[in-house]
Enzyme design. Structure first.
Site, short mmCIF file in Angstrom:
data_model
loop_
_atom_site.label_atom_id
_atom_site.label_comp_id
_atom_site.label_asym_id
_atom_site.label_seq_id
_atom_site.Cartn_x
_atom_site.Cartn_y
_atom_site.Cartn_z
N ARG A 293 0.84 -1.20 0.00
CA ARG A 293 0.00 0.00 0.00
C ARG A 293 0.88 1.25 0.00
NH1 ARG A 293 -4.66 0.05 4.32
NH2 ARG A 293 -5.35 1.78 2.98
N CYS B 58 -1.10 5.78 9.21
CA CYS B 58 -1.47 4.49 8.60
C CYS B 58 -2.61 4.76 7.64
CB CYS B 58 -1.85 3.49 9.70
SG CYS B 58 -3.22 4.06 10.75
#
Length: 283
Positions: free
Chosen positions: A180, A238
């Site tokens: 990611r 995050c």
């Protein structure tokens, strides 16, 4: 004070004269709605068995605000958060222990929020409920009202501009999975990639196969290799401020203070004007 507690230490504390308040924050990041499957039900998991005396706390409703431009799990309204903690029995002078189903992310979110809002004694059960060797309870306790009043510590919180600046002047860690960070996949947010200057540091690398944190020395070595040492300004983000809280917790175990960008990638990527870096290079 250590930020984590073992199951045996918790058992001893619960058997003592001044037991801690115990919060059950079982939660899972799920894409079940997109797949047409029922979402994980933390309250049902709690009802099926929990650490004796523990009180269930709902991450989505009590540890986060309404999803939107500030991210998927923005900060909760402080008055509502304080009221939820008092209902759960949280008081300023009484220790708190938080646990989840074993991943540690949700427990870390509760730990971070309580610490950020001024509670002096909060710890996470290392390894979560799977590490608990005692009996489980199905009765739902009704705790006495606590007296905790949130008083935020500004230095421990980053906004989007602060995260961007820290990526240039200090160390900004991206706690998501490496793919990611690199922008190879993005199952949730508008676009993949990372904040320019941020370093990839998946929070999954902070724990062993049993979900328990690596020894503090190992964590210090890991973060030192990333430039995150005591005395350096360190921040973490995050996807939505949940797994990032787990990385802040790992840094605390290693003795390195860190701030959290709660809006994280879900907030950053929602604004097309913000820059996005892709690939393994931080820039």
């Amino acid at each position: 004070m250590n930020a984590i507690i073992s199951a045996s230490e918790l058992a001893d504390g619960l058997a003592g004269d001044a037991p801690p308040v115990v919060l059950d924050v079982r939660w899972q990041l799920t894409l079940a709605k997109a797949a047409g499957e029922p979402a994980f039900d933390g309250r049902a998991a709690y009802a099926s068995g929990h650490v004796p005396g523990s009180v269930y706390v709902d991450l989505d409703r009590e540890l986060a605000g309404t999803p939107g431009t500030r991210g998927r799990h923005p900060l909760p309204d402080l008055a509502e958060f304080g009221a939820a903690m008092r209902r759960a029995g949280v008081s300023a002078a009484r220790p708190v222990v938080v646990y989840d189903g074993g991943q540690g992310w949700a427990a870390a979110r509760a730990w971070w929020l309580l610490r950020w809002t001024g509670h002096p004694d909060v710890r996470v059960l290392d390894g979560g409920l799977p590490s608990w060797q005692g009996e489980l309870q199905t009765d739902v306790p009704v705790p006495a009202e606590g007296d905790f009043e949130p008083a935020p510590v500004a230095a421990e919180l980053l906004d989007a501009d602060g995260a961007a600046a820290l990526a240039r002047s200090g160390v900004l860690l991206d706690a998501r999975a490496g793919e990611r960070y690199r922008g190879e996949v993005e199952p949730i947010d508008r676009v993949g990639g990372h904040i320019p200057g941020a370093l990839s540091a998946p929070t999954t690398d902070n724990v062993g196969p049993d979900g328990r944190f690596l020894p503090a020395g190992n964590l210090r070595d890991r973060f030192k290799a990333l430039g995150a040492t005591e005395g350096t300004r360190v921040g973490v983000y995050c996807g939505s401020g949940v797994s990032g809280a787990h990385e802040v917790l790992a840094l605390a175990v290693a003795g390195v203070p860190a701030a959290l960008y709660v809006g994280s990638w879900s907030e950053w990527s929602s604004d097309p004007s913000r820059p996005v870096a892709v690939g393994p290079d931080p820039q």
